[in-house]
Design an enzyme around this catalytic site. Structure first.
Site, short mmCIF file in Angstrom:
data_model
loop_
_atom_site.label_atom_id
_atom_site.label_comp_id
_atom_site.label_asym_id
_atom_site.label_seq_id
_atom_site.Cartn_x
_atom_site.Cartn_y
_atom_site.Cartn_z
N TYR A 126 -56.62 -55.27 75.83
CA TYR A 126 -55.13 -55.35 74.93
C TYR A 126 -55.79 -55.52 73.60
O TYR A 126 -56.59 -56.10 72.86
CB TYR A 126 -54.57 -56.49 75.21
N GLU A 214 -48.86 -51.49 69.48
CA GLU A 214 -49.49 -52.47 70.51
C GLU A 214 -50.24 -51.42 71.40
O GLU A 214 -49.54 -50.52 72.09
CB GLU A 214 -48.48 -53.13 71.37
#
Length: 405
Positions: A126, A214
């Site tokens: 991530y 993101e």
């Protein structure tokens, strides 16, 4: 409530549009084409010449994979090794509605599909860059545990969340990018590759005036490539004047038409399911107004925030939006005039009442700048406007107006 309401109309980009922006900044994404008809989708699949192809319906709502089309096809994301079936699959997606857990009941019509090369992922991480108030600037956040809900990782394994504060003048330093790549678990030559991707993502963040980029997952493939598989980009509405090309991509087709119309007049509108319309300036006051209506046994029909620099025309357009909603049985105006001149509001209200021939009870509470003049305008208008002394009084009167009906 931790929300920021300034510049509040979210810019909605489809997945392929975000990926295109990333490509333009040198970020590695899967090879893909976009099609709006089945023959083009079939051609794209052949042109990709990939071992495996993924066909994805392009809608803004999440949960596509488990969605159902009105054509009967199950799933908005399909994997296949045979490019010749892509045309037929696309013919059951394009022009049909896809219903997922995040769409309205009737679903959303699919107008485009993305035909992409499917890649195996050996590891998912991530990575995000976001504006952080505590650091007064951008921050990189990463975790070697990607592909899942990052809030869950932060909650259960906070030691697996890594942060790097970025100096806005200096940008992402090489040592920072390499350290983040190492923390994400990239090893050997992949570490350098991941660091380069991180620096390019920061270039993109700056270039498009993003508030957040993101990537989940930022993955590695068996062939030794670092790839951004899925990305969400949030943009700063205040930068619209210098990001014309990006904002022109905005897909409004899935937005609430009332919200879209409100945005044209710089009004912030959110539809709720009650019957008392709230017309307020400032988000905090709007939420307090909704709460206090609830407290007195009423239900707010919406949340309409006028903001600061108010013109009479805006007040008129706001009333037009509120009265067009058949659920609305009363309107409560609650204005605290700091920046706002109450007389402008009062003139706007009387003009709107006359021209729109208002049929529902109207309760008005005004306070602040030029309030005496505003009250005089309302009382001399000869219109059936109920004046209220304070917010509590206004909410009680609005609820009472409905029960009297």
């Amino acid at each position: 409530i931790g929300m920021t309401f300034s510049g509040w109309r979210w810019l909605n980009l489809q997945e392929y549009q975000s990926k295109k922006l990333m490509q333009e900044s040198g970020v590695t994404v899967q090879r893909f084409y976009v099609a709006d008809n089945p023959p083009d989708a079939l051609q794209a699949a052949k042109r990709l010449n990939a071992k495996e192809i993924v066909l994805k319906a392009q809608i803004l709502a999440g949960g596509r994979g488990k969605g159902v089309f009105s054509s009967g096809l199950k799933g908005g994301v399909h994997l296949t090794k045979d490019p010749s079936v892509v045309g037929e699959l696309a013919s059951k997606m394009l022009g049909y509605s896809l219903t997922t857990k995040q769409t309205p009941k009737e679903g959303v019509e699919v107008k485009t599909v993305m035909v992409a090369e499917a890649l195996d992922i050996t590891r998912e991480t991530y990575f995000a860059i976001l504006m952080d108030r505590a650091c007064n600037g951008p921050v990189m956040v990463g975790s070697p545990q990607g592909g899942m809900d990052i809030e869950e990782v932060a909650d259960k394994s906070p030691e697996l969340i890594f942060k790097e504060v970025i100096d806005i003048f200096e940008g992402v330093r090489d040592d920072q990018a390499l350290r983040m790549a190492a923390n994400l678990g990239f090893k050997g030559p992949l570490k350098r590759q991941a660091a380069d991707q991180i620096m390019r993502l920061y270039d993109l963040f700056l270039k498009v005036d993003a508030t957040q980029v993101e990537v989940n997952p930022l993955g590695e493939t068996p062939e030794g490539q670092v790839v951004c598989f899925d990305a969400k980009i949030s943009f700063d509405d205040n930068a619209e004047f210098r990001q014309k090309a990006v904002f022109a991509l905005d897909d409004m087709s899935e937005s609430d038409p009332t919200e879209t119309e409100a945005a044209k007049w710089d009004l912030k509108y959110i539809g709720l399911d009650g019957n008392i319309a709230c017309f307020v300036n400032g988000a905090g006051l709007a939420m307090a107004t909704c709460d206090i209506i609830d407290l007195h046994g009423g239900k707010p029909a919406n949340f309409l925030d006028l903001g600061g620099g108010v013109k009479e025309k805006q007040v008129y357009e706001a009333f037009k939006l509120l009265t067009a909603d058949p659920k609305v049985e009363a309107i409560l105006v609650n204005i605290f005039g700091g920046i706002v001149n109450c007389a402008i509001i009062a003139n706007g209200i009387t003009k709107a009442c006359r021209e729109l021939e208002l049929k529902v009870p109207l309760v008005v509470r005004l306070e602040g700048t030029n309030v005496q003049e505003a009250k005089r305008i309302l009382s001399e208008s000869g219109l059936p406007i109920v004046a209220a002394n304070d917010l509590d009084d206004a909410a009680k009167k609005a609820v009472a107006a409905i029960t009297r009906k």
